[in-house]
Design a protein around this motif. Structure first.
Motif, PDB file in Angstrom:
ATOM      1  N   GLU A  92       0.862  -1.018   0.111  1.00 15.06           N
ATOM      2  CA  GLU A  92       0.170   0.063   0.036  1.00 15.06           C
ATOM      3  C   GLU A  92       0.974   1.266   0.073  1.00 15.06           C
ATOM      4  O   GLU A  92       1.926   1.223   0.666  1.00 15.06           O
ATOM      5  CB  GLU A  92      -1.026  -0.056   1.137  1.00 15.06           C
ATOM      6  CG  GLU A  92      -2.028   1.172   1.316  1.00 15.06           C
ATOM      7  CD  GLU A  92      -2.812   1.336   2.550  1.00 15.06           C
ATOM      8  OE1 GLU A  92      -4.149   1.726   2.332  1.00 15.06           O
ATOM      9  OE2 GLU A  92      -2.520   0.587   3.330  1.00 15.06           O
ATOM     10  N   LEU A  93       0.764   2.134  -1.027  1.00 15.25           N
ATOM     11  CA  LEU A  93       1.434   3.333  -1.143  1.00 15.25           C
ATOM     12  C   LEU A  93       0.494   4.537  -0.435  1.00 15.25           C
ATOM     13  O   LEU A  93      -0.616   4.725  -0.819  1.00 15.25           O
ATOM     14  CB  LEU A  93       1.731   3.603  -2.484  1.00 15.25           C
ATOM     15  CG  LEU A  93       2.761   2.752  -3.057  1.00 15.25           C
ATOM     16  CD1 LEU A  93       2.977   3.130  -4.656  1.00 15.25           C
ATOM     17  CD2 LEU A  93       4.002   2.661  -2.514  1.00 15.25           C
ATOM     18  N   ASN A  94       0.984   5.036   0.560  1.00 15.06           N
ATOM     19  CA  ASN A  94       0.304   6.178   1.303  1.00 15.06           C
ATOM     20  C   ASN A  94       0.333   7.446   0.947  1.00 15.06           C
ATOM     21  O   ASN A  94       1.688   7.887   0.251  1.00 15.06           O
ATOM     22  CB  ASN A  94       0.609   6.038   2.732  1.00 15.06           C
ATOM     23  CG  ASN A  94      -0.057   4.941   3.560  1.00 15.06           C
ATOM     24  OD1 ASN A  94      -1.229   4.408   3.147  1.00 15.06           O
ATOM     25  ND2 ASN A  94       0.733   4.219   4.344  1.00 15.06           N
ATOM     26  N   SER A  95      -0.531   8.237   0.439  1.00 18.78           N
ATOM     27  CA  SER A  95      -0.490   9.759   0.089  1.00 18.78           C
ATOM     28  C   SER A  95       0.358   9.704  -1.127  1.00 18.78           C
ATOM     29  O   SER A  95       1.735  10.265  -1.073  1.00 18.78           O
ATOM     30  CB  SER A  95       0.469  10.564   1.017  1.00 18.78           C
ATOM     31  OG  SER A  95      -0.237  10.643   2.425  1.00 18.78           O
ATOM     32  N   ILE A  96      -0.199   9.336  -2.220  1.00 21.35           N
ATOM     33  CA  ILE A  96       0.274   9.133  -3.346  1.00 21.35           C
ATOM     34  C   ILE A  96       1.143  10.373  -4.133  1.00 21.35           C
ATOM     35  O   ILE A  96       1.996  10.370  -4.807  1.00 21.35           O
ATOM     36  CB  ILE A  96      -0.916   8.739  -4.531  1.00 21.35           C
ATOM     37  CG1 ILE A  96      -1.335   7.105  -4.244  1.00 21.35           C
ATOM     38  CG2 ILE A  96      -0.085   8.754  -6.029  1.00 21.35           C
ATOM     39  CD1 ILE A  96      -0.351   6.176  -4.150  1.00 21.35           C
ATOM     40  N   GLY A  97       0.646  11.698  -3.609  1.00 26.08           N
ATOM     41  CA  GLY A  97       1.127  12.788  -4.236  1.00 26.08           C
ATOM     42  C   GLY A  97       2.501  13.178  -3.524  1.00 26.08           C
ATOM     43  O   GLY A  97       3.260  14.116  -3.886  1.00 26.08           O
ATOM     44  N   TYR A  98       2.885  12.221  -2.635  1.00 21.75           N
ATOM     45  CA  TYR A  98       4.184  12.678  -1.653  1.00 21.75           C
ATOM     46  C   TYR A  98       5.219  11.648  -1.477  1.00 21.75           C
ATOM     47  O   TYR A  98       4.507  10.537  -1.661  1.00 21.75           O
ATOM     48  CB  TYR A  98       3.684  13.416  -0.328  1.00 21.75           C
ATOM     49  CG  TYR A  98       2.538  14.675  -0.466  1.00 21.75           C
ATOM     50  CD1 TYR A  98       3.281  15.858  -0.632  1.00 21.75           C
ATOM     51  CD2 TYR A  98       1.375  14.254  -0.640  1.00 21.75           C
ATOM     52  CE1 TYR A  98       2.399  16.923  -1.092  1.00 21.75           C
ATOM     53  CE2 TYR A  98       0.441  15.381  -0.610  1.00 21.75           C
ATOM     54  CZ  TYR A  98       1.267  16.872  -0.810  1.00 21.75           C
ATOM     55  OH  TYR A  98       0.433  17.963  -1.025  1.00 21.75           O
ATOM     56  N   ALA A  99       6.122  11.862  -1.088  1.00 26.72           N
ATOM     57  CA  ALA A  99       7.208  10.783  -0.703  1.00 26.72           C
ATOM     58  C   ALA A  99       6.710  10.141   0.398  1.00 26.72           C
ATOM     59  O   ALA A  99       6.187  10.696   1.448  1.00 26.72           O
ATOM     60  CB  ALA A  99       8.712  11.309  -0.586  1.00 26.72           C
ATOM     61  N   GLY A 100       7.069   8.904   0.528  1.00 26.10           N
ATOM     62  CA  GLY A 100       6.550   8.092   1.678  1.00 26.10           C
ATOM     63  C   GLY A 100       7.020   6.664   1.422  1.00 26.10           C
ATOM     64  O   GLY A 100       7.075   6.151   0.353  1.00 26.10           O
ATOM     65  N   SER A 101       6.848   5.697   2.764  1.00 29.97           N
ATOM     66  CA  SER A 101       7.353   4.414   2.319  1.00 29.97           C
ATOM     67  C   SER A 101       6.063   3.562   1.839  1.00 29.97           C
ATOM     68  O   SER A 101       5.046   3.664   2.269  1.00 29.97           O
ATOM     69  CB  SER A 101       8.039   3.751   3.748  1.00 29.97           C
ATOM     70  OG  SER A 101       6.801   4.020   4.820  1.00 29.97           O
ATOM     71  N   ALA A 102       6.528   2.475   1.261  1.00 33.79           N
ATOM     72  CA  ALA A 102       5.481   1.378   0.841  1.00 33.79           C
ATOM     73  C   ALA A 102       5.336   0.629   2.183  1.00 33.79           C
ATOM     74  O   ALA A 102       6.182  -0.043   2.541  1.00 33.79           O
ATOM     75  CB  ALA A 102       5.872   0.705  -0.351  1.00 33.79           C
ATOM     76  N   LYS A 103       3.783   0.240   2.554  1.00 31.61           N
ATOM     77  CA  LYS A 103       3.571  -0.677   3.504  1.00 31.61           C
ATOM     78  C   LYS A 103       2.946  -2.023   2.958  1.00 31.61           C
ATOM     79  O   LYS A 103       2.047  -2.069   2.183  1.00 31.61           O
ATOM     80  CB  LYS A 103       2.462   0.087   4.339  1.00 31.61           C
ATOM     81  CG  LYS A 103       1.874  -0.828   5.453  1.00 31.61           C
ATOM     82  CD  LYS A 103       0.721  -0.084   5.989  1.00 31.61           C
ATOM     83  CE  LYS A 103       0.303  -1.011   7.183  1.00 31.61           C
ATOM     84  NZ  LYS A 103      -0.886  -0.272   7.776  1.00 31.61           N
ATOM     85  N   PRO A 104       3.855  -2.924   3.255  1.00 29.80           N
ATOM     86  CA  PRO A 104       3.444  -4.471   3.015  1.00 29.80           C
ATOM     87  C   PRO A 104       2.013  -4.883   3.208  1.00 29.80           C
ATOM     88  O   PRO A 104       1.637  -4.407   4.527  1.00 29.80           O
ATOM     89  CB  PRO A 104       4.569  -5.318   3.537  1.00 29.80           C
ATOM     90  CG  PRO A 104       5.667  -4.382   3.652  1.00 29.80           C
ATOM     91  CD  PRO A 104       5.177  -3.065   4.259  1.00 29.80           C
ATOM     92  N   ILE A 105       1.361  -5.316   2.567  1.00 30.34           N
ATOM     93  CA  ILE A 105       0.018  -5.706   3.096  1.00 30.34           C
ATOM     94  C   ILE A 105      -0.057  -7.320   3.332  1.00 30.34           C
ATOM     95  O   ILE A 105       0.257  -8.159   2.677  1.00 30.34           O
ATOM     96  CB  ILE A 105      -1.231  -5.474   1.708  1.00 30.34           C
ATOM     97  CG1 ILE A 105      -0.930  -4.062   1.395  1.00 30.34           C
ATOM     98  CG2 ILE A 105      -2.412  -6.255   1.950  1.00 30.34           C
ATOM     99  CD1 ILE A 105      -2.443  -3.798   0.240  1.00 30.34           C
ATOM    100  N   ALA A 106      -0.403  -7.282   4.482  1.00 26.92           N
ATOM    101  CA  ALA A 106      -0.684  -8.643   5.198  1.00 26.92           C
ATOM    102  C   ALA A 106      -1.901  -9.306   5.643  1.00 26.92           C
ATOM    103  O   ALA A 106      -2.140 -10.340   5.683  1.00 26.92           O
ATOM    104  CB  ALA A 106       0.276  -8.812   6.428  1.00 26.92           C
ATOM    105  N   ASP A 107      -2.860  -8.345   5.747  1.00 28.60           N
ATOM    106  CA  ASP A 107      -4.374  -8.653   5.967  1.00 28.60           C
ATOM    107  C   ASP A 107      -5.085  -8.284   4.649  1.00 28.60           C
ATOM    108  O   ASP A 107      -5.552  -6.993   4.735  1.00 28.60           O
ATOM    109  CB  ASP A 107      -4.528  -7.877   7.343  1.00 28.60           C
ATOM    110  CG  ASP A 107      -6.038  -8.086   7.870  1.00 28.60           C
ATOM    111  OD1 ASP A 107      -6.736  -9.322   7.459  1.00 28.60           O
ATOM    112  OD2 ASP A 107      -6.718  -7.557   8.713  1.00 28.60           O
TER     113      ASP A 107
END
Length: 296
Positions: A68-83
């Motif tokens: 999951e990529l949070n706040s697509i318009g800005y830099a941020g880390s990708a969060k692995p989806i486990a659920d």
């Protein structure tokens, strides 16, 4: 804001690519922009998006990577989806295969293998989002390759006669020595660059990717019967392993554009957003592939 800066850079890079391939289109586009009094930067949504990376290689259990990529318009880390609920459905038989989380965003089902000519649908459902994608696995490849060792190693790949999918070619090499009649390998297989001057490749046709290449791209419309190239690393005795992938047109373009972005120092998050996706309401790629491996 860093990601938005990269996206704007990509916008300019893409205009350059349009100029390279279709100058008339760029002239019309430039005229349109010149009539505007203000500069309009591309805008991207701030909500999070599910991003999928998955190859359905015929006769192999696939590995899905879902983040999951949070706040697509800005830099941020990708969060692995486990659920999530993750499944692939055979659209001909309607049989459904569920996948289990393996950690770090990877999902597997060892009992499922895609088959050539079949069409599959991926469904990913979390608490807040649901995405899907459809992919068809290409038909088997009828191809072979030969190796000649004179002053340098040359590899000749015999291309399918007609009606084949676009091809993505990669090469691996492995050094070895002989002990009597036995081969003793000195290391693992490693990716090897290729030197090619064949205009049948999109590498030469467009001239956008710097040589030597880790991937050669052959469009489906080529009329060439043989592709000839040289491995970059030819020190000592080496075995070679050629990977020939028949890809869906959308995936072929996705991989080519990814290589272009990577060589222009684009970030990983940016590549998800800039590349054309077949994931509905999401990002990334769900791709059908037929792969033939040839050892030389």
């Amino acid at each position: 804001m860093l990601l938005s800066f990269h996206l704007l850079n990509y916008y300019h890079m893409w205009v350059t690519r349009i100029h390279f391939k279709t100058p008339v289109l760029l002239l019309g586009f430039s005229a349109l922009l010149s009539g505007c009094e203000e500069t309009i930067a591309p805008k991207f949504p701030d909500e999070s998006k599910i991003a999928v990376t998955a190859e359905l290689i015929a006769d192999q259990p696939p590995v899905l990577h879902i983040v999951e990529l949070n706040s697509i318009g800005y830099a941020g880390s990708a969060k692995p989806i486990a659920d999530a609920e993750v499944a692939i459905q055979d659209l001909q038989t309607k049989e459904r295969y569920t996948f289990s989380a393996q950690g770090n965003g990877y999902w597997k089902n060892e009992g499922f293998q895609a088959k050539s000519g079949k069409t599959y649908q991926l469904n990913v459902k979390t608490k807040n989002q649901e995405v899907k994608a459809v992919s068809t696995v290409p038909a088997p490849l009828n191809t072979s390759a030969e190796r000649s060792d004179n002053s340098q190693t040359t590899i000749s790949l015999n291309l399918p006669v007609a009606n084949f999918s676009p091809l993505i070619i990669t090469l691996e090499s492995r050094s070895y020595r002989m002990e009597g009649t036995s081969v003793v390998y000195l290391g693992d297989w490693e990716n090897t660059g290729m030197i090619c001057k064949d205009p049948a490749t999109d590498n030469i046709r467009y001239g956008e990717l710097p040589a030597p290449w880790l991937k050669l791209f052959i469009p489906a419309e080529t009329t060439a019967k043989t592709l000839t190239f040289n491995p970059e690393n030819q020190t000592g005795m080496r075995k070679y392993r050629l990977h020939v992938k028949a890809a869906e047109p959308g995936y072929y373009k996705y991989v080519y554009d990814y290589e272009y972005l990577k060589n222009n120092n684009s970030s990983g998050y940016f590549s998800y957003i800039a590349l054309q996706s077949n994931v509905i309401k999401g990002l990334g790629i769900f791709a059908g592939v037929y792969e033939k491996v040839i050892e030389l």
